[in-house]
Design an enzyme around this catalytic site. Structure first.
Site, mmCIF file in Angstrom:
data_model
loop_
_atom_site.group_PDB
_atom_site.id
_atom_site.type_symbol
_atom_site.label_atom_id
_atom_site.label_comp_id
_atom_site.label_asym_id
_atom_site.label_seq_id
_atom_site.Cartn_x
_atom_site.Cartn_y
_atom_site.Cartn_z
ATOM 1 N N GLY A 186 36.609 26.295 11.131
ATOM 2 C CA GLY A 186 35.233 25.940 10.872
ATOM 3 C C GLY A 186 35.158 24.789 9.891
ATOM 4 O O GLY A 186 36.153 24.102 9.599
ATOM 5 N N GLU A 214 13.290 25.314 4.169
ATOM 6 C CA GLU A 214 13.539 26.672 4.630
ATOM 7 C C GLU A 214 13.180 27.663 3.524
ATOM 8 O O GLU A 214 12.804 27.267 2.413
ATOM 9 C CB GLU A 214 15.000 26.833 5.075
ATOM 10 C CG GLU A 214 15.364 25.938 6.257
ATOM 11 C CD GLU A 214 16.775 26.156 6.764
ATOM 12 O OE1 GLU A 214 17.454 27.082 6.290
ATOM 13 O OE2 GLU A 214 17.200 25.401 7.644
ATOM 14 N N ASP A 254 38.440 39.269 9.193
ATOM 15 C CA ASP A 254 39.905 39.334 9.110
ATOM 16 C C ASP A 254 40.439 38.862 7.757
ATOM 17 O O ASP A 254 41.345 39.465 7.183
ATOM 18 C CB ASP A 254 40.532 38.488 10.219
ATOM 19 C CG ASP A 254 39.994 38.821 11.591
ATOM 20 O OD1 ASP A 254 39.912 40.011 11.908
ATOM 21 O OD2 ASP A 254 39.640 37.896 12.337
ATOM 22 N N HIS A 266 19.593 38.064 8.788
ATOM 23 C CA HIS A 266 18.652 37.001 9.130
ATOM 24 C C HIS A 266 17.420 37.639 9.744
ATOM 25 O O HIS A 266 17.529 38.488 10.632
ATOM 26 C CB HIS A 266 19.272 36.007 10.116
ATOM 27 C CG HIS A 266 18.541 34.697 10.172
ATOM 28 N ND1 HIS A 266 17.290 34.578 10.728
ATOM 29 C CD2 HIS A 266 18.880 33.463 9.733
ATOM 30 C CE1 HIS A 266 16.898 33.324 10.625
ATOM 31 N NE2 HIS A 266 17.838 32.627 10.021
ATOM 32 N N ARG A 323 15.097 35.409 2.449
ATOM 33 C CA ARG A 323 15.486 36.194 3.625
ATOM 34 C C ARG A 323 15.534 37.694 3.370
ATOM 35 O O ARG A 323 15.188 38.487 4.249
ATOM 36 C CB ARG A 323 16.847 35.711 4.136
ATOM 37 C CG ARG A 323 16.785 34.334 4.767
ATOM 38 C CD ARG A 323 18.148 33.864 5.207
ATOM 39 N NE ARG A 323 18.056 32.558 5.845
ATOM 40 C CZ ARG A 323 19.110 31.883 6.281
ATOM 41 N NH1 ARG A 323 20.319 32.387 6.156
ATOM 42 N NH2 ARG A 323 18.951 30.699 6.855
ATOM 43 N N HIS A 355 23.848 38.578 9.394
ATOM 44 C CA HIS A 355 23.977 37.130 9.542
ATOM 45 C C HIS A 355 25.054 36.501 8.670
ATOM 46 O O HIS A 355 25.869 35.738 9.153
ATOM 47 C CB HIS A 355 22.625 36.490 9.234
ATOM 48 C CG HIS A 355 22.586 34.998 9.370
ATOM 49 N ND1 HIS A 355 22.880 34.359 10.557
ATOM 50 C CD2 HIS A 355 22.297 34.023 8.469
ATOM 51 C CE1 HIS A 355 22.749 33.044 10.396
ATOM 52 N NE2 HIS A 355 22.414 32.821 9.136
ATOM 53 N N ARG A 396 21.775 34.749 -0.462
ATOM 54 C CA ARG A 396 22.034 33.313 -0.251
ATOM 55 C C ARG A 396 20.742 32.547 0.008
ATOM 56 O O ARG A 396 19.942 32.936 0.854
ATOM 57 C CB ARG A 396 22.982 33.135 0.934
ATOM 58 C CG ARG A 396 23.234 31.678 1.321
ATOM 59 C CD ARG A 396 24.227 31.597 2.452
ATOM 60 N NE ARG A 396 23.692 32.097 3.700
ATOM 61 C CZ ARG A 396 23.150 31.336 4.652
ATOM 62 N NH1 ARG A 396 23.043 30.038 4.481
ATOM 63 N NH2 ARG A 396 22.723 31.878 5.771
#
Length: 538
Positions: A18, A122, A225, A246, A292, A353, A388
């Protein structure tokens, strides 16, 4: 003893492809070789599905202090302010670097490349500061970085390699854990063999653990993992009670885990009950743009109160052309399912999420184990605290990757001269795969039902007891049968689920993403992180 062909050496071993892993690799590849292992294809990561963007201060009406303040407020008293300030201060330069050095095509306010970035807003943000590429920001960043990685001669990516466990001196000779980590064993899925990868620096960039839960926005690779394997060799893990749900995942029988970005609410979308009432207007000063954790709990409460299957996200009052231009991927997906978001509200529900906890690191990605670093969602740097702030995750990933690249040489260890090849012993092919499937489903159901948005001591106790039994069943299966990807991932989600339960049980208050019916208030005396290791933990 043998060092070939099943033992491979590299200057730097990165687990995960990523944003964090790719960015780190590009920062160090001019001075050392890098091997990246990834479970599936190189583009398969949580980064790819990040719709919203990356937060950074660019507006003259905004400030670094305001970004810090918003992050701390949403983090509910548990953010590490030094980490937050470092990330916020590096943010603008990081975004410019992604654009200018790697060619990430962020949206601009004008028609040419010199125009200012178009900034979105947001939940939890007091200003517009989310830099984006329409509603496909993660995919665009992933594209640009993969292209850069593929061009670099010192980086190799090995796809379809599932890490089994980390190599450490503690496992090699029973010595103290602070002697360090020097690589991993990994299952080469294509060739059905186990390989050892030996390196003085091992970097966990394995992403989060959303698949621990039955309902999640995460891709199927997000099985925790990295957290599990780091814990097994004695690394500190922390704040695992804080799983961010989320609030808006598309509710449709044919739409598995499709995220409806918070940016829709940032552009004026309104959450409504099935009856059409504004859900958040009287429940938080920021209305539908509340943080959130608040929105997810309010939706959960509304669904329980009304018996409805979902709530609604209404965009129908906005300009239809703007909606399509700003959110083309979401519009296309909804349209394919018979939902025209320009004319009808979108049915949505919460889902797991983002993992705010993880392997404990400092601002440079160093864990408590020499030679082992952790960056991105797998890490717990203190950036997010108890919740977050939207679009801070991509920012944290790059900041940790940048920091890790700066100090990885000094944090390295000297690997042993020889490493044992993997010994299967008497492990046999399994004819009981149904057990793996059944246990996989049970773990995720337990976590959703008992360790979800709202918790209680009774629910946590029930989850713990069953997870203890499942953990023993999985352990016996792991040692008696040949390894498969399903077994490895089941082993991870069962352990990480247990660690989440343990973390949640230790926090006897409600704070941020952790809400318990038994302790509904926030206790100022518990404004501390939940950190433990295998030595003093479960």
């Amino acid at each position: 003893m043998s060092n070939a062909p099943h033992v491979h050496h590299t200057d730097t071993l990165v687990l995960g492809s990523g944003l964090a892993g790719l960015y780190f690799a590009l920062q160090v590849a001019d001075r050392r070789t890098v091997t990246i292992l990834t479970k599936h294809r190189r583009e398969s990561s949580n980064t790819r599905w990040a719709q919203g963007g990356i937060s950074a201060v660019f507006s003259p009406d905004d400030s670094l202090d305001a970004h810090v303040a918003d992050t701390l407020a949403v983090g509910a008293g548990l953010c590490r302010e030094a980490m937050v300030r470092r990330a916020v201060e590096l943010g603008p330069g990081i975004v410019l670097g992604l654009s200018e050095q790697f060619g990430v095509q962020f949206d601009r306010a004008g028609s040419d490349d010199g125009s200012p970035f178009e900034l979105g807003r947001e939940g939890g943000h007091s200003n517009r500061r989310v830099v984006h590429h329409r509603d496909m920001t993660g995919a665009e960043i992933e594209r640009a970085l993969i292209e850069a990685v593929e061009r670099h001669p010192n980086i190799q990516i090995l796809e379809h390699h599932d890490v089994i466990d980390l190599l450490s001196f503690a496992k090699l000779d029973g010595g103290p854990r602070d002697r360090g980590c020097f690589g991993c064993y990994a299952l080469d899925i294509v060739n059905d063999r186990v390989l050892a990868f030996v390196s003085p620096v091992t970097v966990l960039a394995t992403g989060g653990a959303g698949k621990v839960y039955r309902y999640t926005s995460n891709p199927h690779i997000a099985t925790g993992d990295g957290i599990a394997m780091a814990y097994r060799i004695g690394a500190e893990v922390g704040n695992l009670e804080f799983m961010q749900f989320h609030p808006t995942i598309l509710f449709h029988p044919d739409a598995k885990s499709f995220l409806i970005s918070e940016a829709l609410r940032g552009e004026g979308g309104i959450l409504r009950t099935i009856g059409g009432q504004d859900l958040m207007q009287s429940r938080h000063p920021m209305g539908s743009l509340a943080p959130r954790d608040v929105v997810a709990r309010e939706i959960d409460a509304e669904l329980k109160r009304s018996g409805a299957n979902n709530v609604l996200l209404d965009m129908t009052h906005l300009d239809p052309d703007f909606v399509v231009d700003r959110f083309p991927a979401i519009h296309a997906r909804c349209t394919a399912l018979g939902i025209d978001m320009r004319k009808a509200p979108i049915p949505v529900v919460p889902a797991a999420h983002y993992t705010c906890g993880g392997v404990v690191v400092d601002p440079w990605g160093r864990t408590s184990i020499p030679g082992l670093m952790a960056i991105g969602e797998v890490a717990m740097s203190g950036m997010h605290g108890a919740c977050r702030l939207a679009s801070n995750s991509l920012l944290e990933a790059v900041v940790l990757a940048k920091g890790a690249a700066e100090v990885c040489e000094e944090f390295s260890v000297a690997p042993p001269t020889k490493v044992e090849v993997w010994n299967e012993g008497d492990a046999a092919d399994s004819h009981e795969a149904v057990m793996v499937t059944a246990n996989w489903e049970e773990v995720r159901a337990l976590m959703w039902n008992y360790v979800g948005i709202v918790r209680s001591d009774k629910r946590l106790d029930r989850a713990r007891r069953r997870l203890e039994t499942l953990h023993q069943e999985i352990r016996e299966y792991y040692w008696h049968y040949r390894l498969t990807r399903d077994v490895l991932e089941l082993r991870s989600i069962a352990l990480v689920g247990y660690l989440m339960v343990e973390s949640a049980s230790r926090r006897r208050e409600s704070r941020g993403l952790h809400y318990t019916l038994d302790y509904p208030q926030t206790d100022p005396d518990q404004a501390r992180e939940t950190i433990f290791t295998r030595q003093d933990g479960p």
